[in-house]
Design a protein around this motif. Sequence first.
Motif, PDB file in Angstrom:
ATOM      1  N   LEU A   1     104.529   1.229 -58.248  1.00  0.00           N
ATOM      2  CA  LEU A   1     105.986   0.813 -59.119  1.00  0.00           C
ATOM      3  C   LEU A   1     106.520   0.752 -58.501  1.00  0.00           C
ATOM      4  O   LEU A   1     107.606  -0.601 -58.690  1.00  0.00           O
ATOM      5  CB  LEU A   1     106.480   1.991 -60.401  1.00  0.00           C
ATOM      6  CG  LEU A   1     105.464   1.777 -61.251  1.00  0.00           C
ATOM      7  CD1 LEU A   1     106.526   3.367 -62.445  1.00  0.00           C
ATOM      8  CD2 LEU A   1     104.884   0.833 -62.167  1.00  0.00           C
ATOM      9  N   ALA A   2     107.482   0.912 -57.433  1.00  0.00           N
ATOM     10  CA  ALA A   2     108.481   0.167 -56.111  1.00  0.00           C
ATOM     11  C   ALA A   2     108.100  -0.601 -55.937  1.00  0.00           C
ATOM     12  O   ALA A   2     108.411  -1.972 -56.025  1.00  0.00           O
ATOM     13  CB  ALA A   2     109.222   1.343 -55.603  1.00  0.00           C
ATOM     14  N   ARG A   3     106.539  -0.424 -55.790  1.00  0.00           N
ATOM     15  CA  ARG A   3     105.756  -1.990 -54.603  1.00  0.00           C
ATOM     16  C   ARG A   3     106.029  -3.015 -55.464  1.00  0.00           C
ATOM     17  O   ARG A   3     106.467  -4.049 -55.364  1.00  0.00           O
ATOM     18  CB  ARG A   3     104.408  -1.523 -53.831  1.00  0.00           C
ATOM     19  CG  ARG A   3     104.831  -0.554 -52.648  1.00  0.00           C
ATOM     20  CD  ARG A   3     103.662  -0.269 -52.049  1.00  0.00           C
ATOM     21  NE  ARG A   3     104.012   1.285 -51.346  1.00  0.00           N
ATOM     22  CZ  ARG A   3     103.170   2.356 -51.684  1.00  0.00           C
ATOM     23  NH1 ARG A   3     102.489   2.331 -53.026  1.00  0.00           N
ATOM     24  NH2 ARG A   3     103.324   3.317 -50.486  1.00  0.00           N
ATOM     25  N   LYS A   4     105.472  -2.394 -56.365  1.00  0.00           N
ATOM     26  CA  LYS A   4     105.079  -4.072 -57.594  1.00  0.00           C
ATOM     27  C   LYS A   4     106.207  -4.949 -57.669  1.00  0.00           C
ATOM     28  O   LYS A   4     106.494  -6.390 -57.897  1.00  0.00           O
ATOM     29  CB  LYS A   4     105.494  -3.064 -58.781  1.00  0.00           C
ATOM     30  CG  LYS A   4     104.593  -4.707 -59.907  1.00  0.00           C
ATOM     31  CD  LYS A   4     104.327  -3.644 -61.881  1.00  0.00           C
ATOM     32  CE  LYS A   4     103.713  -4.298 -62.347  1.00  0.00           C
ATOM     33  NZ  LYS A   4     103.423  -3.766 -63.515  1.00  0.00           N
ATOM     34  N   HIS A   5     107.717  -4.862 -57.452  1.00  0.00           N
ATOM     35  CA  HIS A   5     108.411  -5.386 -57.301  1.00  0.00           C
ATOM     36  C   HIS A   5     109.563  -5.862 -56.015  1.00  0.00           C
ATOM     37  O   HIS A   5     110.267  -5.589 -56.248  1.00  0.00           O
ATOM     38  CB  HIS A   5     109.696  -4.775 -58.697  1.00  0.00           C
ATOM     39  CG  HIS A   5     109.235  -5.687 -60.186  1.00  0.00           C
ATOM     40  ND1 HIS A   5     109.626  -6.861 -60.413  1.00  0.00           N
ATOM     41  CD2 HIS A   5     108.577  -4.225 -60.764  1.00  0.00           C
ATOM     42  CE1 HIS A   5     109.221  -6.326 -61.995  1.00  0.00           C
ATOM     43  NE2 HIS A   5     108.299  -5.513 -62.160  1.00  0.00           N
ATOM     44  N   GLY A   6     108.660  -5.242 -54.987  1.00  0.00           N
ATOM     45  CA  GLY A   6     109.085  -5.651 -53.833  1.00  0.00           C
ATOM     46  C   GLY A   6     110.493  -4.458 -53.080  1.00  0.00           C
ATOM     47  O   GLY A   6     111.241  -4.839 -52.983  1.00  0.00           O
ATOM     48  N   LEU A   7     110.832  -3.164 -54.187  1.00  0.00           N
ATOM     49  CA  LEU A   7     111.492  -2.492 -53.652  1.00  0.00           C
ATOM     50  C   LEU A   7     111.043  -1.627 -53.042  1.00  0.00           C
ATOM     51  O   LEU A   7     109.858  -1.349 -52.423  1.00  0.00           O
ATOM     52  CB  LEU A   7     112.240  -1.582 -55.095  1.00  0.00           C
ATOM     53  CG  LEU A   7     112.236  -2.157 -56.659  1.00  0.00           C
ATOM     54  CD1 LEU A   7     112.408  -1.257 -57.208  1.00  0.00           C
ATOM     55  CD2 LEU A   7     113.457  -2.725 -56.121  1.00  0.00           C
ATOM     56  N   SER A   8     112.139  -0.832 -51.828  1.00  0.00           N
ATOM     57  CA  SER A   8     111.252   0.180 -50.869  1.00  0.00           C
ATOM     58  C   SER A   8     112.786   1.051 -51.110  1.00  0.00           C
ATOM     59  O   SER A   8     113.527   1.291 -51.425  1.00  0.00           O
ATOM     60  CB  SER A   8     112.001  -0.551 -49.762  1.00  0.00           C
ATOM     61  OG  SER A   8     112.972  -1.485 -49.059  1.00  0.00           O
ATOM     62  N   GLY A   9     111.829   2.098 -49.896  1.00  0.00           N
ATOM     63  CA  GLY A   9     112.554   3.355 -50.372  1.00  0.00           C
ATOM     64  C   GLY A   9     112.333   4.427 -48.908  1.00  0.00           C
ATOM     65  O   GLY A   9     111.487   4.192 -48.592  1.00  0.00           O
ATOM     66  N   PHE A  10     112.365   5.711 -49.572  1.00  0.00           N
ATOM     67  CA  PHE A  10     112.045   6.620 -47.937  1.00  0.00           C
ATOM     68  C   PHE A  10     111.357   7.249 -48.975  1.00  0.00           C
ATOM     69  O   PHE A  10     112.440   8.481 -50.311  1.00  0.00           O
ATOM     70  CB  PHE A  10     113.569   7.248 -47.541  1.00  0.00           C
ATOM     71  CG  PHE A  10     112.638   7.776 -46.203  1.00  0.00           C
ATOM     72  CD1 PHE A  10     112.160   8.066 -45.006  1.00  0.00           C
ATOM     73  CD2 PHE A  10     113.427   9.501 -46.781  1.00  0.00           C
ATOM     74  CE1 PHE A  10     111.162   8.513 -44.011  1.00  0.00           C
ATOM     75  CE2 PHE A  10     112.389  10.426 -45.878  1.00  0.00           C
ATOM     76  CZ  PHE A  10     111.991   9.935 -44.163  1.00  0.00           C
ATOM     77  N   SER A  11     110.760   8.487 -48.782  1.00  0.00           N
ATOM     78  CA  SER A  11     110.184   9.811 -49.109  1.00  0.00           C
ATOM     79  C   SER A  11     110.610  10.840 -48.166  1.00  0.00           C
ATOM     80  O   SER A  11     110.071  11.046 -47.403  1.00  0.00           O
ATOM     81  CB  SER A  11     108.459   9.450 -49.944  1.00  0.00           C
ATOM     82  OG  SER A  11     108.163  10.840 -49.921  1.00  0.00           O
ATOM     83  N   GLY A  12     111.321  11.378 -49.192  1.00  0.00           N
ATOM     84  CA  GLY A  12     111.818  13.286 -47.763  1.00  0.00           C
ATOM     85  C   GLY A  12     109.908  14.012 -47.965  1.00  0.00           C
ATOM     86  O   GLY A  12     110.357  13.873 -46.645  1.00  0.00           O
ATOM     87  N   VAL A  13     109.893  13.994 -49.115  1.00  0.00           N
ATOM     88  CA  VAL A  13     108.193  14.740 -49.569  1.00  0.00           C
ATOM     89  C   VAL A  13     107.418  14.307 -48.053  1.00  0.00           C
ATOM     90  O   VAL A  13     106.650  14.873 -47.395  1.00  0.00           O
ATOM     91  CB  VAL A  13     107.567  14.801 -50.938  1.00  0.00           C
ATOM     92  CG1 VAL A  13     106.812  15.414 -50.804  1.00  0.00           C
ATOM     93  CG2 VAL A  13     108.546  15.661 -51.355  1.00  0.00           C
ATOM     94  N   ALA A  14     106.737  12.493 -48.128  1.00  0.00           N
ATOM     95  CA  ALA A  14     105.651  12.442 -47.397  1.00  0.00           C
ATOM     96  C   ALA A  14     106.653  11.853 -45.978  1.00  0.00           C
ATOM     97  O   ALA A  14     105.688  11.755 -45.282  1.00  0.00           O
ATOM     98  CB  ALA A  14     105.743  11.188 -47.841  1.00  0.00           C
ATOM     99  N   ASP A  15     107.755  12.104 -45.769  1.00  0.00           N
ATOM    100  CA  ASP A  15     108.507  11.876 -44.664  1.00  0.00           C
ATOM    101  C   ASP A  15     108.243  10.807 -44.542  1.00  0.00           C
ATOM    102  O   ASP A  15     107.752  10.805 -43.364  1.00  0.00           O
ATOM    103  CB  ASP A  15     108.042  13.119 -43.072  1.00  0.00           C
ATOM    104  CG  ASP A  15     108.873  12.959 -42.376  1.00  0.00           C
ATOM    105  OD1 ASP A  15     110.183  12.413 -42.789  1.00  0.00           O
ATOM    106  OD2 ASP A  15     108.421  13.132 -41.022  1.00  0.00           O
ATOM    107  N   ALA A  16     108.321   9.325 -44.814  1.00  0.00           N
ATOM    108  CA  ALA A  16     107.455   8.132 -44.687  1.00  0.00           C
ATOM    109  C   ALA A  16     108.644   6.993 -45.336  1.00  0.00           C
ATOM    110  O   ALA A  16     109.110   7.514 -46.818  1.00  0.00           O
ATOM    111  CB  ALA A  16     106.768   7.983 -45.279  1.00  0.00           C
ATOM    112  N   ALA A  17     108.365   5.759 -44.736  1.00  0.00           N
ATOM    113  CA  ALA A  17     109.435   4.935 -45.692  1.00  0.00           C
ATOM    114  C   ALA A  17     107.997   4.443 -46.734  1.00  0.00           C
ATOM    115  O   ALA A  17     107.369   3.616 -46.677  1.00  0.00           O
ATOM    116  CB  ALA A  17     109.982   3.322 -44.859  1.00  0.00           C
ATOM    117  N   PHE A  18     108.642   3.293 -47.808  1.00  0.00           N
ATOM    118  CA  PHE A  18     107.303   2.786 -48.470  1.00  0.00           C
ATOM    119  C   PHE A  18     108.393   0.761 -48.812  1.00  0.00           C
ATOM    120  O   PHE A  18     109.303   1.053 -48.952  1.00  0.00           O
ATOM    121  CB  PHE A  18     106.979   3.904 -49.654  1.00  0.00           C
ATOM    122  CG  PHE A  18     108.130   4.275 -50.731  1.00  0.00           C
ATOM    123  CD1 PHE A  18     108.074   3.179 -51.778  1.00  0.00           C
ATOM    124  CD2 PHE A  18     108.979   5.301 -50.890  1.00  0.00           C
ATOM    125  CE1 PHE A  18     109.642   3.484 -52.525  1.00  0.00           C
ATOM    126  CE2 PHE A  18     109.783   5.210 -52.100  1.00  0.00           C
ATOM    127  CZ  PHE A  18     110.274   4.648 -52.658  1.00  0.00           C
TER     128      PHE A  18
END
Length: 82
Positions: free
Chosen positions: A65-82
């Motif tokens: 859903l975030a990618r669908k609108h070009g949003l980015s972020g960070f997941s501490g659980v996945a330890d990865a940016a998206f």
Amino acid sequence: MTEPLEPHSDVSWFRGELLSRWPDLIDVLEPADYDLLDTPEDGAKYVLLTLPVGMLDRLDTIFDLARKHGLSGFSGVADAAF
């Protein structure tokens, strides 16, 4: 302090879409509704989720859903940016 962040309609859409799909996210979503009473524009600036283990199965869809609108972020659980 959210002054450096610019509000964007895609952030508002993302927040609304999350709560539409999973109303129970209201308990783990920031900014909280009571925070938006003082600074309503923060609802269009950022979304922070602190997911309990029982909700982690939603991560892939949340990322999509975030990618669908070009949003980015960070997941501490996945330890990865998206």
